[in-house]
Design an enzyme around this catalytic site. Sequence first.
Site, PDB file in Angstrom:
ATOM      1  N   TYR A 169       8.908  -8.550  36.684  1.00 49.02           N
ATOM      2  CA  TYR A 169       9.076  -9.690  35.777  1.00 49.02           C
ATOM      3  C   TYR A 169      10.191  -9.361  34.797  1.00 49.02           C
ATOM      4  CZ  TYR A 169       8.008 -13.061  32.050  1.00 49.02           C
ATOM      5  OH  TYR A 169       8.079 -14.060  31.102  1.00 49.02           O
ATOM      6  N   ASP A 264      15.472  -2.768  33.630  1.00 50.13           N
ATOM      7  CA  ASP A 264      14.815  -3.601  32.628  1.00 50.13           C
ATOM      8  C   ASP A 264      13.693  -2.769  32.022  1.00 50.13           C
ATOM      9  OD1 ASP A 264      13.512  -5.386  31.052  1.00 50.13           O
ATOM     10  OD2 ASP A 264      13.181  -6.896  32.610  1.00 50.13           O
ATOM     11  N   LYS A 292      10.233  -5.560  23.151  1.00 47.80           N
ATOM     12  CA  LYS A 292       8.894  -5.105  22.771  1.00 47.80           C
ATOM     13  C   LYS A 292       8.901  -3.998  21.692  1.00 47.80           C
ATOM     14  CE  LYS A 292       6.651  -7.299  26.563  1.00 47.80           C
ATOM     15  NZ  LYS A 292       7.215  -7.533  27.875  1.00 47.80           N
TER      16      LYS A 292
HETATM   17  C1  LIG Z   1       8.139  -8.762  28.352  1.00 44.35           C
HETATM   18  C2  LIG Z   1       9.221  -8.527  29.318  1.00 44.35           C
HETATM   19  C3  LIG Z   1      10.380  -9.315  29.354  1.00 44.35           C
HETATM   20  C4  LIG Z   1      10.534 -10.540  28.504  1.00 44.35           C
HETATM   21  O1  LIG Z   1      10.539 -10.242  27.158  1.00 44.35           O
HETATM   22  P1  LIG Z   1      10.205 -11.429  26.110  1.00 44.35           P
HETATM   23  O2  LIG Z   1      10.377 -10.767  24.787  1.00 44.35           O
HETATM   24  O3  LIG Z   1       8.813 -11.847  26.406  1.00 44.35           O
HETATM   25  O4  LIG Z   1      11.192 -12.505  26.354  1.00 44.35           O
HETATM   26  C5  LIG Z   1      11.388  -8.950  30.211  1.00 44.35           C
HETATM   27  N1  LIG Z   1      11.277  -7.878  31.014  1.00 44.35           N
HETATM   28  C6  LIG Z   1      10.191  -7.107  31.013  1.00 44.35           C
HETATM   29  C7  LIG Z   1      10.145  -5.907  31.893  1.00 44.35           C
HETATM   30  C8  LIG Z   1       9.116  -7.420  30.181  1.00 44.35           C
HETATM   31  O5  LIG Z   1       8.017  -6.665  30.223  1.00 44.35           O
END
Ligand SMILES: *Cc1c(COP(=O)(O)O)cnc(C)c1O
Length: 456
Positions: A169, A264, A292
């Site tokens: 994701y 990511d 995060k």
């Molecule tokens: C949470 C998350 C996102 C998206 O971040 P948001 O702050 O919710 O937009 C993208 N990539 C990964 C791996 C994530 O865990």
Amino acid sequence: MFDSIKKIFAGNEGEMPVNLSSKPDISREKSADLYAKAKSFFPGGVNSPVRAFKSVYGTPLFIQKGDGCHIWDADDNQFIDFCCSWGPLILGHNNTKVREKVTEVMQNGMSFGAPTALENELAELILKNNKYIEKLRFVSSGTEAVMSAIRLARGYTKRDKILKFEGCYHGHVDALLVKAGSGLVTFGETSSAGVPKAFADETIVISLNDKNALTKAFEEFKDQIAAIIIEPIPANNGLLLQEKEYLEFLREICTKNGTLLIFDEVISGFRVGFEGAAGYYQIKPDIITYGKIIGGGMPVGCYGSSKEIMANVSPEGPVYQAGTLSGNPVAMAAGIAQLSELLRMGFYRDLNGKTEEFTASIQRFASARNYKFKVFSIGSIFWFAFTDSEAIRSAEEIDASSMEKFKVMHRELLNRGIYLGPSGYEVGFISSAHTKVELEKAKRAIFESLDLVFRK
Ligand SMILES: *Cc1c(COP(=O)(O)O)cnc(C)c1O
């Protein structure tokens, strides 16, 4: 009907079968009232879909406060929290250092739309302690970081196609709201309404842990792939731990083909160590995205790379990317306070050690009773999987029907004062505020819940 990106629309909300357990269901009167009202304001009553309890029993709990490893809901139920705001709160809730720094900075105003010293301070803190990036740009969410990283990769390579993996994701970026079609190497099919097919056509989707599919993709789309994007520690669809050797293979195939490798690390960054998964596996991607934890609970994201690649970002280069509230001083303050704590000697050793003890002891309990249950974990991330498999490395290996067991477990845990994210596909997080005493309490509740889930 769209197969949900994060598999959250599966359940039947509100429905509660008769409680056969020895513990009564917690009171949710106030939460239910708030939820009813919220439904008149927001689609589905929430501002982010995973917050709705679509895959578990009951109505979502509205939280009124948090402190350390605890949260309290509107009905004054107290929980040990393993969601930790979905990862950002590695120091737990309402950390004194973070709160004090934010309060101090706020006295001088909350946004200027002009540079501040705080941006330098957070950037220096990160870059001095992370050998995998040389320059970065702050944004306001993980989604924004990923979106910008992809634009940068496309601008830099002058190619359009992106390769992603089923089960990873990356936020709600148009080009990544795609899922695999039926073949080994396929263009994605959109997994959300509103994403033009033309966007999905630029995204190739393959399974994790499949070298053949990867090789085939690069044969088929030679010199067209701008970037591979991966969660090096996939933690948004279960915890699909990859072998280091597979990640090294990604690195090699990217280098060979002039394709950029994007890690990511919105979850894994600052989580498995200060240098995230790149440091954990000692693999240097071309671009890294963070989110995060980086914001200490405030909305911050960032993408970083080499000086050379970052020179392509505006105003230095032709890749446009901007943000009115980017580098917001209050958010920077929270990030500075939180990341400074992570740099203390032994921080990760203690946190990861605590997690290891916790997960190993739950696994011993389940194995001794022959329960079809595994705890997968890395750093301070864990995932409860109702499986016999020793390893689950791709989304396809997750047994969807096992989520019924998670649903029962989730309810039993809430009734015993333990809060997990409301979906069996989500991982749990342990913070430095989770004391040994609280983890012992949580373990007992987990043991009781497992006995109920597997009772004959
Ligand atoms: C949470 C998350 C996102 C998206 O971040 P948001 O702050 O919710 O937009 C993208 N990539 C990964 C791996 C994530 O865990």
